[in-house]
Design a protein around this motif. Sequence first.
Motif, PDB file in Angstrom:
ATOM      1  N   ILE A   1       1.653  -7.252   4.685  1.00  0.00           N
ATOM      2  CA  ILE A   1       1.574  -6.339   4.129  1.00  0.00           C
ATOM      3  C   ILE A   1       2.694  -5.070   4.288  1.00  0.00           C
ATOM      4  N   MET A   2       2.971  -4.235   3.212  1.00  0.00           N
ATOM      5  CA  MET A   2       4.033  -3.301   3.456  1.00  0.00           C
ATOM      6  C   MET A   2       3.218  -2.166   3.235  1.00  0.00           C
ATOM      7  N   VAL A   3       3.337  -0.913   4.028  1.00  0.00           N
ATOM      8  CA  VAL A   3       2.785   0.330   3.892  1.00  0.00           C
ATOM      9  C   VAL A   3       4.037   1.169   3.478  1.00  0.00           C
ATOM     10  N   GLY A   4       3.822   2.014   2.309  1.00  0.00           N
ATOM     11  CA  GLY A   4       5.007   3.195   2.258  1.00  0.00           C
ATOM     12  C   GLY A   4       4.340   4.282   2.123  1.00  0.00           C
TER      13      GLY A   4
ATOM     14  N   ILE B   1       0.917  -1.200  -0.151  1.00  0.00           N
ATOM     15  CA  ILE B   1      -0.113   0.249   0.018  1.00  0.00           C
ATOM     16  C   ILE B   1       1.006   1.295  -0.274  1.00  0.00           C
ATOM     17  N   TYR B   2       0.615   2.009  -1.012  1.00  0.00           N
ATOM     18  CA  TYR B   2       1.444   3.358  -1.131  1.00  0.00           C
ATOM     19  C   TYR B   2       0.554   4.533  -0.622  1.00  0.00           C
ATOM     20  N   ILE B   3       1.124   5.453   0.084  1.00  0.00           N
ATOM     21  CA  ILE B   3       0.245   6.604   0.576  1.00  0.00           C
ATOM     22  C   ILE B   3       1.199   7.809  -0.068  1.00  0.00           C
ATOM     23  N   GLY B   4       0.734   8.875  -0.379  1.00  0.00           N
ATOM     24  CA  GLY B   4       1.269  10.126  -0.651  1.00  0.00           C
ATOM     25  C   GLY B   4       0.289  11.012  -1.084  1.00  0.00           C
ATOM     26  N   GLY B   5       0.854  12.524  -1.115  1.00  0.00           N
ATOM     27  CA  GLY B   5      -0.026  13.362  -1.576  1.00  0.00           C
ATOM     28  C   GLY B   5       0.046  14.770  -0.767  1.00  0.00           C
ATOM     29  N   LEU B   6      -0.782  15.767  -0.500  1.00  0.00           N
ATOM     30  CA  LEU B   6      -1.144  16.712   0.080  1.00  0.00           C
ATOM     31  C   LEU B   6      -1.627  16.354   1.441  1.00  0.00           C
ATOM     32  N   ALA B   7      -1.583  17.001   2.534  1.00  0.00           N
ATOM     33  CA  ALA B   7      -0.034  17.479   3.141  1.00  0.00           C
ATOM     34  C   ALA B   7       0.436  16.335   3.752  1.00  0.00           C
ATOM     35  N   THR B   8       1.840  16.095   3.747  1.00  0.00           N
ATOM     36  CA  THR B   8       2.573  15.132   4.532  1.00  0.00           C
ATOM     37  C   THR B   8       2.091  15.047   5.893  1.00  0.00           C
ATOM     38  N   ASN B   9       2.233  15.979   6.341  1.00  0.00           N
ATOM     39  CA  ASN B   9       1.847  16.211   8.072  1.00  0.00           C
ATOM     40  C   ASN B   9       0.248  16.456   8.515  1.00  0.00           C
ATOM     41  N   PHE B  10      -0.592  16.336   7.511  1.00  0.00           N
ATOM     42  CA  PHE B  10      -1.995  16.236   7.744  1.00  0.00           C
ATOM     43  C   PHE B  10      -2.621  15.067   7.303  1.00  0.00           C
TER      44      PHE B  10
ATOM     45  N   THR C   1       8.445   7.039  -6.279  1.00  0.00           N
ATOM     46  CA  THR C   1       7.568   6.528  -7.220  1.00  0.00           C
ATOM     47  C   THR C   1       8.379   5.522  -8.263  1.00  0.00           C
ATOM     48  N   ASP C   2       9.880   6.008  -8.177  1.00  0.00           N
ATOM     49  CA  ASP C   2      10.565   5.281  -9.025  1.00  0.00           C
ATOM     50  C   ASP C   2      11.033   3.618  -8.579  1.00  0.00           C
ATOM     51  N   ARG C   3      10.748   3.584  -7.098  1.00  0.00           N
ATOM     52  CA  ARG C   3      10.830   2.154  -6.505  1.00  0.00           C
ATOM     53  C   ARG C   3       9.682   1.339  -6.661  1.00  0.00           C
TER      54      ARG C   3
ATOM     55  N   ALA D   1       6.673   5.195  12.929  1.00  0.00           N
ATOM     56  CA  ALA D   1       6.429   4.425  14.240  1.00  0.00           C
ATOM     57  C   ALA D   1       5.271   3.517  13.962  1.00  0.00           C
ATOM     58  N   PHE D   2       4.375   3.614  12.803  1.00  0.00           N
ATOM     59  CA  PHE D   2       3.499   2.546  12.724  1.00  0.00           C
ATOM     60  C   PHE D   2       4.137   1.339  11.767  1.00  0.00           C
ATOM     61  N   GLY D   3       5.352   1.621  11.316  1.00  0.00           N
ATOM     62  CA  GLY D   3       5.859   0.576  10.480  1.00  0.00           C
ATOM     63  C   GLY D   3       5.882   0.950   9.060  1.00  0.00           C
ATOM     64  N   THR D   4       5.287   2.204   8.733  1.00  0.00           N
ATOM     65  CA  THR D   4       5.516   2.648   7.296  1.00  0.00           C
ATOM     66  C   THR D   4       6.913   2.929   7.129  1.00  0.00           C
TER      67      THR D   4
END
Length: 186
Positions: free
Chosen positions: A138-141, A105-114, A179-181, A171-174
Amino acid sequence: GAFSQTLWNDHCVQGTESALFVGPIMDELPEDLNKLLRGNVPLPVLTDTDNRGNTFYVIRKGARTDLDSYGLATENDGITTTSVPFVFNHIANDLKASGVAETNIYIGGLATNFCVEFSNKDVHEYLVPMLRVRDIKIMVGIMTDVSRGIPITVPGGAWPDLGSATKRMAAFGTVETTTDRIIAAF
């Protein structure tokens, strides 16, 4: 009691360029999913499988104008639950029924700290346990190259400090990824 919130300016608006993934990821998505993302399709979840057998689930959030939605599963009032826990259960069942033993599972976008950070928390609190109980690894990135935060500094790095956001997610394991990876893993 009264609930205080910040209603941010419109961003990542469905059906506009600002809501799309970066070009290299859009290029890797199945054609039909790509078309749906570019259109103004009012569905909270879009899914498709490519010709390599990769299944993509795009979960949309933050469609309410009266209540901000940093995370996927719980609105910012801390009380209102979205449909995402149900969606997560459906995804977990789909993956198990398809014989999937491992998922990313990949998470990204706006805003990193929200939104990114709160969505990461919801993935770990809701989806990860649903997958684990079905014996799916599961792997979360966090996609650091396509995530941007709001430059806030908090002494000690507590939320919403931007500099320590990926550390709080770790701290959650993320794990941090790019994107290249991700594309290489397809």
